[in-house]
Design a protein around this motif. Structure first.
Motif, short mmCIF file in Angstrom:
data_model
loop_
_atom_site.label_atom_id
_atom_site.label_comp_id
_atom_site.label_asym_id
_atom_site.label_seq_id
_atom_site.Cartn_x
_atom_site.Cartn_y
_atom_site.Cartn_z
N ILE A 117 0.84 -1.21 0.00
CA ILE A 117 0.00 0.00 0.00
C ILE A 117 0.87 1.25 0.00
CG2 ILE A 117 -1.69 1.35 1.33
CD1 ILE A 117 -3.03 -1.08 0.17
N ARG B 62 1.10 4.34 -2.64
CA ARG B 62 0.90 5.71 -2.18
C ARG B 62 2.10 6.60 -2.51
NH1 ARG B 62 -3.21 6.88 1.15
NH2 ARG B 62 -2.01 8.48 2.25
N ASP C 58 -8.52 1.27 5.79
CA ASP C 58 -7.46 1.88 4.96
C ASP C 58 -7.41 1.21 3.59
OD1 ASP C 58 -6.58 3.62 7.01
OD2 ASP C 58 -5.24 2.08 7.81
N GLU D 25 -8.17 3.04 0.10
CA GLU D 25 -7.13 3.10 -0.94
C GLU D 25 -7.66 2.56 -2.26
OE1 GLU D 25 -3.69 4.68 -2.07
OE2 GLU D 25 -4.37 4.69 0.01
N GLU E 69 -7.65 4.71 -5.68
CA GLU E 69 -6.85 4.22 -6.81
C GLU E 69 -7.71 3.74 -7.97
OE1 GLU E 69 -3.57 3.51 -9.06
OE2 GLU E 69 -3.50 4.41 -7.06
#
Length: 129
Positions: free
Chosen positions: A49, A53, A68, A72, A76
């Motif tokens: 991850i 990021r 999280d 994400e 994305e």
């Protein structure tokens, strides 16, 4: 604002010369990170991850939670048609958010088209429809 992630090839509308991504490497990585997280390998999942990021110019996370991961995925994979499936898998689809009220549990499944049910006696409509 209307979302437009992949620009249409307006010059060649009948035979476009641009491509549409069906699956991207970032999706593969996010799927792997989710699988590792669910297997208890949080450190490896966090590294994946954070690599994504970092490549996007976002700050890294110091710890990883299920929220999280879905957040994400939402950032994305925005506008790529994965959100409903993700929300169902993470158990959040029936919740209320923004202007959507909470849904009844039967909404997780789509109805089978009436014509299909009528033409196949082995089928029964999904509950709630």
């Amino acid at each position: 604002m209307r979302g437009l992630k992949y620009l249409p090839d307006y010059q060649n509308i009948d035979t476009p010369e641009n491509d549409y991504a069906l699956i991207r490497y970032a999706e593969v990585l996010l799927t792997k990170a989710e699988a590792l997280f669910r297997l208890g390998q949080e450190g490896e999942a966090l590294q994946i991850i954070n690599d994504i990021r970092t490549s996007r110019g976002a700050s890294t996370l110091s710890a990883l939670t299920e929220d999280d991961i879905i957040d994400e995925r939402g950032r994305e994979l925005w506008w790529e048609g994965h959100r409903r499936t993700d929300l169902i898998r993470f158990g959040k689809f029936l919740d209320s958010w923004n202007e959507k009220s909470a849904s009844e549990p039967f909404r997780v499944l789509f109805p089978i088209p009436e014509r299909t049910v009528a033409n196949n006696p082995n089928l029964t409509q999904n509950p709630g429809y």
